[in-house]
Design a protein around this motif. Structure first.
Motif, short mmCIF file in Angstrom:
data_model
loop_
_atom_site.label_atom_id
_atom_site.label_comp_id
_atom_site.label_asym_id
_atom_site.label_seq_id
_atom_site.Cartn_x
_atom_site.Cartn_y
_atom_site.Cartn_z
N ILE A 30 -1.66 4.16 11.50
CA ILE A 30 -1.28 4.75 9.96
C ILE A 30 -1.99 6.01 9.83
CG2 ILE A 30 -0.50 2.41 9.36
CD1 ILE A 30 -3.41 2.30 8.05
N ASN A 31 -1.69 6.74 8.87
CA ASN A 31 -2.39 7.81 8.39
C ASN A 31 -2.16 8.00 6.79
OD1 ASN A 31 -4.21 10.10 8.42
ND2 ASN A 31 -3.36 10.41 10.65
N ASN A 32 -3.01 9.07 6.34
CA ASN A 32 -2.73 9.28 4.88
C ASN A 32 -1.47 10.23 4.78
OD1 ASN A 32 -3.18 11.61 2.64
ND2 ASN A 32 -4.64 9.73 2.01
N PHE A 79 0.87 -1.18 0.05
CA PHE A 79 -0.27 -0.09 -0.11
C PHE A 79 0.84 1.16 0.04
CE2 PHE A 79 -2.61 -3.13 2.04
CZ PHE A 79 -3.80 -3.26 1.55
N ASN A 80 0.52 2.02 -0.95
CA ASN A 80 1.49 3.39 -0.88
C ASN A 80 0.76 4.67 -0.53
OD1 ASN A 80 -0.29 3.53 -3.01
ND2 ASN A 80 0.91 4.73 -4.31
N LEU A 81 1.36 5.59 -0.15
CA LEU A 81 0.61 6.94 0.41
C LEU A 81 0.05 6.49 1.86
CD1 LEU A 81 -1.04 8.19 -2.90
CD2 LEU A 81 1.31 9.02 -1.85
N ILE A 82 0.88 5.46 2.44
CA ILE A 82 0.39 5.46 3.67
C ILE A 82 1.52 5.53 4.57
CG2 ILE A 82 -0.32 3.77 5.64
CD1 ILE A 82 -2.17 2.77 3.53
N THR A 83 1.50 6.55 5.58
CA THR A 83 2.56 6.78 6.68
C THR A 83 2.40 6.21 8.17
OG1 THR A 83 3.09 9.08 5.45
CG2 THR A 83 3.68 8.70 7.84
N VAL A 84 3.34 5.40 8.15
CA VAL A 84 3.19 5.01 9.83
C VAL A 84 3.86 6.15 10.77
CG1 VAL A 84 4.33 3.38 11.47
CG2 VAL A 84 3.43 2.47 9.24
N GLU A 85 2.80 6.68 11.59
CA GLU A 85 3.16 7.78 12.43
C GLU A 85 3.41 7.36 13.84
OE1 GLU A 85 -0.92 9.93 14.37
OE2 GLU A 85 -0.37 10.14 12.02
N ASP A 86 3.17 6.24 14.27
CA ASP A 86 3.21 5.51 15.53
C ASP A 86 3.07 4.26 15.66
OD1 ASP A 86 3.45 5.82 18.34
OD2 ASP A 86 1.96 6.84 18.97
N GLU A 115 0.28 18.09 5.05
CA GLU A 115 -0.43 19.22 5.07
C GLU A 115 -0.67 19.85 6.50
OE1 GLU A 115 -0.98 21.48 2.57
OE2 GLU A 115 -0.30 20.10 1.12
N GLY A 116 -0.46 18.85 7.42
CA GLY A 116 -0.56 19.09 8.87
C GLY A 116 -1.95 19.19 9.22
N PHE A 117 -3.00 18.29 8.71
CA PHE A 117 -4.18 18.50 8.88
C PHE A 117 -4.54 17.45 10.30
CE2 PHE A 117 -5.28 18.33 4.06
CZ PHE A 117 -5.51 19.82 4.33
N PRO A 118 -5.35 18.01 11.15
CA PRO A 118 -5.40 17.21 12.35
C PRO A 118 -6.39 16.14 12.39
CG PRO A 118 -6.80 19.08 12.44
CD PRO A 118 -6.20 19.03 11.26
N ILE A 119 -5.92 14.96 11.48
CA ILE A 119 -6.84 13.81 11.34
C ILE A 119 -6.19 12.46 11.92
CG2 ILE A 119 -7.68 12.19 9.35
CD1 ILE A 119 -7.28 14.39 7.35
N ASP A 120 -7.20 11.80 12.90
CA ASP A 120 -7.00 10.96 13.68
C ASP A 120 -6.57 9.85 12.87
OD1 ASP A 120 -6.81 11.91 16.16
OD2 ASP A 120 -9.13 11.49 16.50
N PRO A 121 -5.49 8.89 13.32
CA PRO A 121 -5.18 7.75 12.62
C PRO A 121 -5.90 6.35 12.63
CG PRO A 121 -3.92 7.85 14.53
CD PRO A 121 -4.90 9.23 14.50
#
Length: 256
Positions: free
Chosen positions: A140-142, A120-127, A148-154
């Motif tokens: 994971i998050n988009n 899966f591409n365009l998925i970042t592991v943030e924690d 863009e720094g959007f406050p979107i929960d993972p």
């Protein structure tokens, strides 16, 4: 053919694939050479493998060869991996084997998918998900949302093993160390930082340092240099391929 049918089919297939991978045997973070080799071999053995790539294009640092030139080098010890992934090579008078960097990147990606790995591409592991002093999954998050720094929960993916194959940045290990009061399997208990280029020991070190760095979390490829304070090697990829093969052997025994 209607536009809405195209959209419906894409959405249905994508979310079916994503739902099939929210609980998996192995999450490999980073679709560079070592992650693709390990993921391909593990999937071929019947394990469920989920590879997450934060960029648009998997393949890591292979695409540019050396300084944007077309070729990458591989030593003889890793030729069997090129053969397993049906990648062509030519022998140089120095004894090295030269591979078209575009074929190397695309061949590893195609081979890993054909062997059964899910990328899966365009998925970042943030924690990470950490339970009872063990890594048990990833958060994971988009990628675009984070850029863009959007406050979107993972969201989360559960896994029996997680692999940091994020290269020089060693994002996964760095995040685990920064956010938790834990001791890594390194001399200081923390990431030691990558050293300057010294190809010969670097090629050996990337394989030797492919290991479990914290319960449930493994490291491979260039991330090993940053975690264990070792050298980088430049545009030679035999050690990277062999690091992926070593990781495969470690995980197939552990998961079995």
């Amino acid at each position: 053919m209607k536009e809405i049918d195209i959209s419906r089919a894409i959405i249905n297939f994508h979310f079916k694939a994503l739902l099939d991978n929210i609980s998996t045997d192995v999450v490999i973070v980073g679709a560079g050479p070592s992650g693709l080799v390990a993921g391909g071999y593990l999937a071929e053995k019947g394990f469920k493998v989920t590879i997450l790539e934060k960029r648009l294009s998997p393949g890591g640092g292979i695409w540019g060869g050396g300084m944007g030139f077309k070729y990458a080098a591989v030593q003889e010890e890793a030729l069997h991996i090129l053969k397993d992934f049906n990648i062509n090579y030519q022998k140089d008078e120095s004894g090295l084997f030269m591979v078209d960097s575009l074929e190397l990147a695309s061949g590893l990606i195609h081979g890993a998918i054909q062997k059964g790995a899910n990328i899966f591409n365009l998925i970042t592991v943030e924690d990470l998900v950490v339970r009872e002093n063990r890594v048990a999954g990833v958060v994971i998050n988009n990628t675009f949302a984070l850029m863009e720094g959007f406050p979107i929960d993972p969201l989360t993916i559960e896994a029996k093993a997680v692999v940091d194959a994020t290269g020089h940045e060693h994002d996964v290990v760095a995040t685990l160390s920064r956010k938790n009061d834990i001791k890594l399997n390194t001399p200081t208990g923390k990431p030691l930082g990558e050293r300057s280029l010294f190809a010969e020991p670097a090629e050996k070190g990337v394989v030797e340092n492919t290991k479990e760095v914290y319960p449930g979390l493994f490291v491979c490829g260039m991330a090993t240099a940053a975690v264990f304070g070792y050298y980088r090697m430049g545009p030679i990829f035999g050690g990277m391929l062999l690091s992926g093969e070593k990781l495969y052997n470690l995980l197939k025994d552990r998961l079995s």
